[in-house]
Structures are given as structure tokens and as C-alpha cells.
Design an enzyme around this catalytic site. Structure first.
Site, PDB file in Angstrom:
ATOM      1  N   TYR A 202       0.852  -1.194   0.000  1.00  0.00           N
ATOM      2  CA  TYR A 202       0.000   0.000   0.000  1.00  0.00           C
ATOM      3  C   TYR A 202       0.884   1.240   0.000  1.00  0.00           C
ATOM      4  O   TYR A 202       1.743   1.411   0.866  1.00  0.00           O
ATOM      5  CB  TYR A 202      -0.907   0.001   1.231  1.00  0.00           C
ATOM      6  CG  TYR A 202      -1.836   1.193   1.320  1.00  0.00           C
ATOM      7  CD1 TYR A 202      -2.932   1.298   0.488  1.00  0.00           C
ATOM      8  CD2 TYR A 202      -1.602   2.208   2.252  1.00  0.00           C
ATOM      9  CE1 TYR A 202      -3.786   2.381   0.568  1.00  0.00           C
ATOM     10  CE2 TYR A 202      -2.459   3.294   2.345  1.00  0.00           C
ATOM     11  CZ  TYR A 202      -3.549   3.371   1.501  1.00  0.00           C
ATOM     12  OH  TYR A 202      -4.403   4.445   1.588  1.00  0.00           O
ATOM     13  N   HIS A 208      -2.484   8.877  -9.236  1.00  0.00           N
ATOM     14  CA  HIS A 208      -3.003   7.910 -10.211  1.00  0.00           C
ATOM     15  C   HIS A 208      -2.726   8.483 -11.601  1.00  0.00           C
ATOM     16  O   HIS A 208      -3.361   9.452 -12.017  1.00  0.00           O
ATOM     17  CB  HIS A 208      -4.502   7.709  -9.992  1.00  0.00           C
ATOM     18  CG  HIS A 208      -5.107   6.639 -10.835  1.00  0.00           C
ATOM     19  ND1 HIS A 208      -5.973   5.705 -10.355  1.00  0.00           N
ATOM     20  CD2 HIS A 208      -4.960   6.338 -12.156  1.00  0.00           C
ATOM     21  CE1 HIS A 208      -6.357   4.883 -11.325  1.00  0.00           C
ATOM     22  NE2 HIS A 208      -5.746   5.262 -12.433  1.00  0.00           N
ATOM     23  N   ARG A 291     -10.529  -0.530 -23.119  1.00  0.00           N
ATOM     24  CA  ARG A 291     -11.709   0.146 -23.670  1.00  0.00           C
ATOM     25  C   ARG A 291     -11.456   1.644 -23.721  1.00  0.00           C
ATOM     26  O   ARG A 291     -10.423   2.135 -23.280  1.00  0.00           O
ATOM     27  CB  ARG A 291     -12.919  -0.124 -22.779  1.00  0.00           C
ATOM     28  CG  ARG A 291     -12.660   0.286 -21.319  1.00  0.00           C
ATOM     29  CD  ARG A 291     -13.901   0.241 -20.463  1.00  0.00           C
ATOM     30  NE  ARG A 291     -13.598   0.373 -19.049  1.00  0.00           N
ATOM     31  CZ  ARG A 291     -13.330   1.498 -18.414  1.00  0.00           C
ATOM     32  NH1 ARG A 291     -13.298   2.639 -19.097  1.00  0.00           N
ATOM     33  NH2 ARG A 291     -13.075   1.523 -17.120  1.00  0.00           N
TER      34      ARG A 291
END
Length: 449
Positions: A202, A208, A291
């Protein structure tokens, strides 16, 4: 090129795909549930087919109904958008069995990257950096403790078969581990029908960062730079920007080249996104989305490349129409996801839209399917619009975003617009100094105020 594309989705993304098709001279078919019979994508398509009642499992996830719609209309390809069946390998295989093109990667690549454990193994094989953790699924608490001691606490337990924060738990010590493991397995089983979980180190304050890629399955592959998606609530993105305020040009070029090489080596065909956690100058692969992403417009804004049109060309058998040398990055772009939710509690707010005023002007784009008199149904995701702004610099982009949000009016339902207006007053946002935990800490402070 295709003659007619069936769009197996709804809302803003169905409209986005429809526009790309129209600009390529391709006819479109909209599918809809009974709850969406008055939706804008249904109104604007060349043809439309009702595929079932409101529940997604009986309509947008109903593969036999979608196949029937293809047969009725003569569609020779299906674009799945995002969500629903976009990453369903079996759907891609069934379409192929019926001589209908799935506008996306191969079923094999969807399946590999849909299994988070196999995806991580593939990333290692392709030379991408990964987060330290277990080599495969964790079988029991004893194995979890062994791996956790090797990589050090805190650790993150994650579902192998899914994402979106479901089946994901943090254990900060050995005392927390067994309960966290049990909870993660239970959530994974309930959400994905598979209780397999794995364990990773973690990271305390990561960003991100995701890299947009295009591959043609014929040896060609490029990257379109990164998006910073660190502003999240419960692992759901709310704000995305490109390029990331945390990276410099050399870091961008280095990680982009690694990813493009990996995509070429994989033989990947279509659009995809390689997602990383980024901390202290290091990237750690977490997953690949096979996608189109919700946030693809910010990449289009700074590159000028229509990602959906590239998907269509690649799926039709063409090679990539652009090389890496052709890709340039101009300015900065930010996307805010406008959800029909209370901006403080995030409680969904379905209902009738009484009036809408959409912002405009230089560098402002709105992707949305709502209109005055439209009823937001309670059955689906609460995303009703995406506001994308572009500026020559990040500061200009922030100023333009502030102006655009002040113009944006949606009456009749609650939306997250006030949240974004408030966020633009925060130093962490203005300075670009935030990580994946920043937004939840901010929201917790607001609750206590």
C-alpha cells in the site's frame, strides 16, 4: 470502413461515438431500454431499437437482445463504449461468431487484462514496473501474513476479477490482516462472483497516472501522453487532467515509450489505458483498461487526435494513421464529471431536468445527453455530463474552468457542479499538489466543519 455501427451503450458516450461515426460517414443504431426511450442518443441515431426493460441486466447487458438488434438493423459492427459489456470477452467472441466486428481489442486481451493477477504477470513479462506483492491469488490468512511480512505493512488486498474499489481493503498491521482479507473476499464474491484476491504494497501518497495508448495489432503502437486521475472518491474518478502537474517531459517520454513498446509486443489492437500509481518518481503498474475511458476527451484536447475515430479505423482493419513523431501536446485540459448527485452527500438525484444552460466559449467542451424536460432515470450511473476545458497553460485552464462552471446551470436535479466550484478555491488544487487520498480527506474536513 463499416457501413453501420450499433452503439451498445447510452447517455453521453453513445452520443460521443455517434458523432465520430457521422464524421466518417457511418450510419448508427442506438439501442435503449424502455427507461431511455426519450434519450438524446435515441433521438439522433439513424435507427433505434428497444432492447428491454429498465434494469441493465435485461437491456444493456442482454446479449441476445443486442444480437437481435444487430440482425434487425444489419449493423456490421458494435461499439461498446465504456461500462456495461465494454470489457466482456465473451460478448466479443459471440459477436465474432456472428460475423459482427467488436470495436475493441481481442477477446484474449480483454480476458488477460480483466484478470488483475494475470494482468500483473503480463505487465512483468512486458517489462513494466509493478507494485510489490503476491505472485498470484492469496489462498488463506497464513499466506497473506507471509507475503505481508516480506513486502511490509501497510498492504492492500484487491479483488482479482474487478475494480471500482469493490473487494479492496487496507491492512495497516498484522492484527488487521485477517479481517481485511475476509471482508475483501466476501465483497469480491458478491460483486464479481469470484472471491479470488491478491495482495500489494500500500502506497501512502501516490498519484493515479494513466497512459493512453493506441495499437493496430499489426506492429504499430503509440502513446498519447498521460492523464492525472488522482482526484477520486471511493476509487471513483471525479476530475482528470492532462498533462499531469506531477510529471516533466523526460518522465513522460520514458514511461510513454515503455508502454508503447509493451503494447506493440502484446499485439494489442484498439484503444487502451495503462494505469499506474506514481510516488517518489517511480511508476507502479496497477491495471489496464481495454476500452475507451470516460476521461478520453482531455487527451483529445491536447493532442487533436480523435480517439474514437481511431478505434473505428483500427477495428476496420486499417493501420494506425498517426506515428509517435506526429503526436504533440499543446496546452492543458481538465475534465469534471458532472453527476446527478448531492454535492455533499453524493446521494443520487434522479428526476426531471427543468432547465439547462451549457457554458461555451473558447476552449470549452461539454459532452452530455441531457436537455430541458429530460428525466434522469434512477437505474444507471449518475454521470449526466462532462465539462472539458482547455487552456494554453494550467493556470489559464483553471481560470477558464472557474468561468465555465459559473455559467453552467442545471435545474431540477442536484449536481456536483457546486463541489467543483469549491475545489477551485483550494490551494492543493490550484497548485496541482494532490494525491489519490486528497479528495476524501477534503470531504471529511467539510463534514466536520
Amino acid at each position: 470502413m463499416f457501413d453501420k455501427v450499433l452503439i451498445a451503450n447510452r447517455g453521453e458516450i453513445a452520443l460521443r461515438i455517434m458523432r465520430a461515426c457521422r464524421e466518417l460517414g457511418i450510419k448508427t443504431v442506438a439501442v435503449h431500454s424502455t427507461a431511455d426511450e426519450n434519450a438524446m442518443h435515441v433521438r439522433l441515431a439513424d435507427e433505434s431499437v428497444c432492447i428491454g426493460p429498465p434494469a441493465a441486466r435485461d437491456s444493456y447487458l442482454n446479449i441476445p437482445s443486442l444480437l437481435a438488434a444487430c440482425e434487425i438493423t444489419g449493423a456490421d459492427a458494435v461499439h461498446p463504449g465504456y461500462g456495461f459489456l465494454a470489457e466482456n470477452a465473451r460478448f466479443a467472441e459471440i459477436l465474432a461468431d456472428h460475423n459482427i466486428v467488436f470495436i475493441g481489442p481481442s477477446a484474449e486481451h480483454i480476458r488477460i487484462m480483466g484478470d488483475k493477477i494475470e494482468a500483473k504477470r503480463t505487465a512483468v513479462r512486458l517489462g513494466l514496473p509493478v507494485v510489490p506483492g503476491s505472485d498470484g491469488a492469496i489462498r488463506d490468512a497464513g499466506e497473506a501474513k507471509r507475503v505481508a511480512k516480506e513486502i511490509g505493512f501497510p498492504v492492500l488486498i484487491k479483488a482479482a476479477a474487478g475494480g471500482g474499489g469493490r473487494g479492496m481493503k487496507v491492512a495497516r498491521s498484522e492484527a488487521d490482516l485477517e479481517q481485511a482479507l475476509h471482508t475483501a473476499q466476501s465483497e469480491a464474491k458478491a460483486a464479481f462472483g469470484d472471491d479470488a484476491v491478491y495482495l500489494e504494497k500500500y502506497l501512502d501518497k501516490p498519484r493515479h497516472i494513466e497512459i493512453q495508448v493506441l495499437g493496430d495489432g499489426q506492429g504499430g503502437a503509440i502513446h498519447l501522453g498521460e492523464r492525472d486521475c488522482s482526484l477520486q472518491r471511493r476509487h471513483q474518478k471525479l476530475w482528470e487532467e492532462a498533462l499531469s502537474p506531477a510529471l516533466n517531459a523526460s518522465q513522460r517520454e520514458e514511461i510513454g515509450e515503455k508502454v508503447a513498446t509493451a503494447i506493440a509486443d502484446l499485439g494489442y489492437s484498439g484503444a487502451g489505458t495503462i494505469e499506474f500509481l506514481y510516488e517518489n518518481g517511480e511508476f507502479f503498474f496497477i491495471e489496464m483498461n481495454t476500452r475507451l475511458q470516460v476521461e478520453h476527451p482531455v487527451t483529445e484536447a491536447i493532442t487533436g487526435i480523435d480517439i474514437v475515430q481511431e478505434q473505428l479505423r483500427i477495428a476496420s482493419g486499417a493501420r494506425l494513421g498517426v506515428t509517435q513523431k506526429d503526436v504533440t501536446f499543446a496546452g492543458h485540459a481538465i475534465e469534471c464529471r458532472i453527476n446527478a448527485e448531492n454535492p455533499l452527500t453524493f446521494t443520487p438525484s434522479p428526476g426531471r431536468i427543468e432547465s439547462v444552460h451549457v457554458p461555451g466559449g473558447l476552449g470549452v467542451r461539454v459532452d452530455s445527453g441531457i436537455y430541458a424536460g429530460y428525466t434522469v432515470p434512477p437505474y444507471y450511473d449518475s454521470l449526466i455530463a462532462k465539462l472539458i476545458v482547455t487552456g494554453k497553460t494550467r493556470n489559464e485552464c483553471l481560470m477558464r474552468l472557474r468561468r465555465a462552471l459559473s455559467e453552467y446551470v442545471i435545474e431540477g436535479v442536484e449536481t456536483t457542479i457546486p463541489l467543483f466550484i469549491d475545489l477551485l478555491k483550494e490551494d492543493g488544487i490550484i497548485d496541482g499538489n494532490y494525491d489519490i487520498h486528497w479528495l476524501e480527506k477534503y470531504l471529511e474536513r467539510r463534514k466536520q466543519a
